[in-house]
Write a protein that holds these residues in place. Structure first.
Motif, PDB file in Angstrom:
ATOM      1  N   ILE A 188       0.863  -1.178   0.000  1.00  0.00           N
ATOM      2  CA  ILE A 188       0.000   0.000   0.000  1.00  0.00           C
ATOM      3  C   ILE A 188       0.901   1.230   0.000  1.00  0.00           C
ATOM      4  O   ILE A 188       1.807   1.340   0.823  1.00  0.00           O
ATOM      5  N   PHE A 189       0.662   2.120  -0.953  1.00  0.00           N
ATOM      6  CA  PHE A 189       1.365   3.397  -1.010  1.00  0.00           C
ATOM      7  C   PHE A 189       0.455   4.468  -0.410  1.00  0.00           C
ATOM      8  O   PHE A 189      -0.737   4.549  -0.773  1.00  0.00           O
ATOM      9  N   ILE A 190       0.979   5.273   0.488  1.00  0.00           N
ATOM     10  CA  ILE A 190       0.167   6.329   1.091  1.00  0.00           C
ATOM     11  C   ILE A 190       0.871   7.671   0.927  1.00  0.00           C
ATOM     12  O   ILE A 190       2.092   7.777   1.033  1.00  0.00           O
ATOM     13  N   VAL A 209      -4.522   9.998   0.398  1.00  0.00           N
ATOM     14  CA  VAL A 209      -4.769   9.030  -0.669  1.00  0.00           C
ATOM     15  C   VAL A 209      -4.024   7.737  -0.341  1.00  0.00           C
ATOM     16  O   VAL A 209      -2.845   7.772   0.036  1.00  0.00           O
ATOM     17  N   ALA A 210      -4.709   6.615  -0.465  1.00  0.00           N
ATOM     18  CA  ALA A 210      -4.082   5.301  -0.268  1.00  0.00           C
ATOM     19  C   ALA A 210      -4.287   4.477  -1.538  1.00  0.00           C
ATOM     20  O   ALA A 210      -5.410   4.288  -1.987  1.00  0.00           O
ATOM     21  N   LEU A 211      -3.181   4.022  -2.116  1.00  0.00           N
ATOM     22  CA  LEU A 211      -3.206   3.221  -3.342  1.00  0.00           C
ATOM     23  C   LEU A 211      -2.569   1.872  -3.048  1.00  0.00           C
ATOM     24  O   LEU A 211      -1.466   1.805  -2.503  1.00  0.00           O
ATOM     25  N   VAL A 254       4.128  -1.180   3.530  1.00  0.00           N
ATOM     26  CA  VAL A 254       3.517   0.135   3.361  1.00  0.00           C
ATOM     27  C   VAL A 254       4.630   1.106   2.992  1.00  0.00           C
ATOM     28  O   VAL A 254       5.600   1.268   3.735  1.00  0.00           O
ATOM     29  N   VAL A 255       4.497   1.743   1.827  1.00  0.00           N
ATOM     30  CA  VAL A 255       5.494   2.694   1.344  1.00  0.00           C
ATOM     31  C   VAL A 255       4.966   4.102   1.592  1.00  0.00           C
ATOM     32  O   VAL A 255       3.841   4.432   1.204  1.00  0.00           O
ATOM     33  N   CYS A 256       5.783   4.936   2.241  1.00  0.00           N
ATOM     34  CA  CYS A 256       5.316   6.252   2.657  1.00  0.00           C
ATOM     35  C   CYS A 256       6.469   7.243   2.656  1.00  0.00           C
ATOM     36  O   CYS A 256       7.622   6.877   2.386  1.00  0.00           O
ATOM     37  N   GLN A 272       2.606  -6.874  11.406  1.00  0.00           N
ATOM     38  CA  GLN A 272       3.550  -7.602  10.554  1.00  0.00           C
ATOM     39  C   GLN A 272       4.018  -6.785   9.351  1.00  0.00           C
ATOM     40  O   GLN A 272       4.932  -7.196   8.637  1.00  0.00           O
ATOM     41  N   ALA A 273       3.399  -5.643   9.104  1.00  0.00           N
ATOM     42  CA  ALA A 273       3.731  -4.862   7.911  1.00  0.00           C
ATOM     43  C   ALA A 273       5.120  -4.249   8.016  1.00  0.00           C
ATOM     44  O   ALA A 273       5.549  -3.809   9.086  1.00  0.00           O
ATOM     45  N   VAL A 274       5.828  -4.229   6.895  1.00  0.00           N
ATOM     46  CA  VAL A 274       7.131  -3.580   6.800  1.00  0.00           C
ATOM     47  C   VAL A 274       6.923  -2.159   6.294  1.00  0.00           C
ATOM     48  O   VAL A 274       6.250  -1.947   5.283  1.00  0.00           O
ATOM     49  N   THR A 275       7.481  -1.192   7.005  1.00  0.00           N
ATOM     50  CA  THR A 275       7.376   0.204   6.585  1.00  0.00           C
ATOM     51  C   THR A 275       8.592   0.569   5.750  1.00  0.00           C
ATOM     52  O   THR A 275       9.734   0.400   6.192  1.00  0.00           O
ATOM     53  N   GLN A 276       8.343   1.026   4.525  1.00  0.00           N
ATOM     54  CA  GLN A 276       9.422   1.432   3.615  1.00  0.00           C
ATOM     55  C   GLN A 276       9.321   2.940   3.378  1.00  0.00           C
ATOM     56  O   GLN A 276       8.335   3.425   2.846  1.00  0.00           O
ATOM     57  N   THR A 277      10.350   3.666   3.801  1.00  0.00           N
ATOM     58  CA  THR A 277      10.381   5.108   3.552  1.00  0.00           C
ATOM     59  C   THR A 277      10.793   5.359   2.108  1.00  0.00           C
ATOM     60  O   THR A 277      11.750   4.759   1.602  1.00  0.00           O
TER      61      THR A 277
END
Length: 431
Positions: A188-190, A209-211, A254-256, A272-277
């Motif tokens: 998910i891109f936010i 916006v969440a894609l 989740v990419v943010c 469990q989600a990995v956060t990717q900056t």
């Protein structure tokens, strides 16, 4: 609301048989065109052949509806003493895709006849409403749409009428915003865009916006949310919680951007989600602490960091960057150190996968369309007006489907890698 669109069922009701593409007589069409040219009649424009044909077809369809309503043909003796009969006609101008057309709508004495092809109080055919929605979705203001219809179709349509037409999407927008979602999304891109909304005074407000990328590799916009003030991790927590409540039990990544507190919000919703900056956001944030003449040098010095083959190699390159620029710009070094845990996850994938998950570019194209749609309007009178504009803009994305095919192809390799990296968690989304 006095304007009513013509439903497909209503059109079918007045058509005894389906008109096949080969049912039109080419010779007859050619004769009509030749006669029009011979008499100096234009094919398009006011009073042109297309307008006259539209008038005849609509009036014929209305006569057919009245005949069906009364149960007998015009001038048929069977109608004598039937209790209801024809009672002349009234003139009415409707806006069509070939311009304004004046038609004669038949009436009955009892007043019980309810035409379907052009309903009572209807002033526009469905195609015109679709045209207005399409122009609005592409960024034209209500005034510009009104001027366009006047120039091209010689039709006088007020800005209020255009606003009424676009308001029809609100019900669909609410339903879309609350629809159930898939149980699992790989990514998910936010992100958010800022629009100007007048609430007592004009102020910048974020539209969140969440894609998402589905397990089949397609793109799906999960929703739109209007926030108060600036972008904040607290409001993102509300947005992500709503997404979870609509059925999303698991997200792999989740990419943010590098918003402070956002990784904690993501972990609270999906542990469990990995956060990717986003790497691009990190680089842009680095430029805020550097002199303009050093931007190119800093960008080149950081490229070996995010282009490193492994996390260990990236750390070595970052140490070299710190030695070269740490004394002059210590804030940049601190920025990357604070974001390191959310920066490195994409480094465990190969180069092809990295390109699609290390930045928010996937959602930037959506944001660009949104900005184009809202730029012409300056500011919006209400939050709902802003959301309506943004909703129409994203609904008009990729009308041919070519972008969808490119997107799916681009994500095939990434999804295969995700299937292995996340140990079968995607399989729940395929059930």
């Amino acid at each position: 609301m006095t304007d009513v669109t013509v439903s497909a069922e209503a059109v079918k009701a007045v058509q005894p048989v389906e008109l096949r593409p080969d049912a039109l007589d080419d010779q007859l069409v050619g004769q009509l065109v030749d006669q029009a040219r011979a008499s100096g009649l234009q094919l398009t424009g006011a009073g042109g052949l297309l307008q006259q044909l539209t008038k005849r077809i609509l009036e014929s369809a209305l006569e057919g509806e009245l005949t069906d309503h009364l149960g007998y043909e015009k001038h048929d003796p069977a109608g004598a003493g039937s209790g209801n009969s024809r009672n002349g006609a009234r003139s009415k101008t409707v806006l069509t895709e070939v311009g304004p057309v004046e038609i004669e709508v038949p009436r009955d004495r009892e007043g019980s006849f309810e035409p379907q092809i052009v309903r009572k109080r209807q002033r526009r055919l469905t195609g015109v409403d679709e045209m207005v929605l399409s122009l609005s979705a592409r960024g034209l203001t209500h005034g510009e749409i009104s001027a366009h219809l006047a120039e091209v179709y010689d039709a006088d349509v007020s800005k209020q009428t255009i606003s009424t037409v676009t308001d029809k999407v609100i019900e669909g927008m609410v339903e879309w915003q609350n629809r159930p979602l898939d149980p699992v999304y790989p990514v998910i891109f936010i992100d958010c865009v800022h629009v100007k909304i007048r609430d007592g005074k004009v102020a910048n407000r974020p539209i969140y916006v969440a894609l998402a990328v589905t397990v089949e590799g397609t793109r799906e916009i999960l929703g739109l949310w209007a926030g108060d003030g600036g972008e904040g991790a607290k409001y993102w927590l509300q947005v992500l919680t709503e997404i979870k409540n609509r059925g999303v039990a698991d997200v792999c990544m989740v990419v943010c951007d590098g918003l402070k507190g956002l990784p904690d919000a993501i972990e609270a919703v999906w542990p469990q989600a990995v956060t990717q900056t986003c790497v691009v956001h990190l680089i842009r944030a680095s430029f805020r602490y550097a002199a303009r003449q050093d931007w190119d040098k800093i960008s080149k010095a950081l490229k070996p960091v995010y282009g490193a083959p492994t996390e260990e190699a990236a750390l070595e390159r970052f140490m070299e960057f710190g030695e070269a620029w740490g004394k002059k710009y210590p804030a940049i070094v601190r920025l990357w150190e604070n974001a390191w845990a959310e920066f490195v996850p994409f480094l465990s994938f190969d180069a092809e996968v990295r390109r699609v998950i290390c930045t928010t570019n996937a959602i930037e194209s959506v944001n660009a369309r949104i900005r184009k749609a809202v730029r012409a309007r300056g500011h919006f009178p209400s939050e709902q007006a802003a959301l309506k504009c943004v909703y129409m803009a994203i609904m008009s994305l990729d009308p041919t489907g070519a972008g969808r095919n490119r997107w799916t192809t681009r994500w095939k390799a990434a999804l295969n890698a995700f299937e292995i990296a996340f140990d079968g968690r995607l399989s729940a989304g395929r059930r």
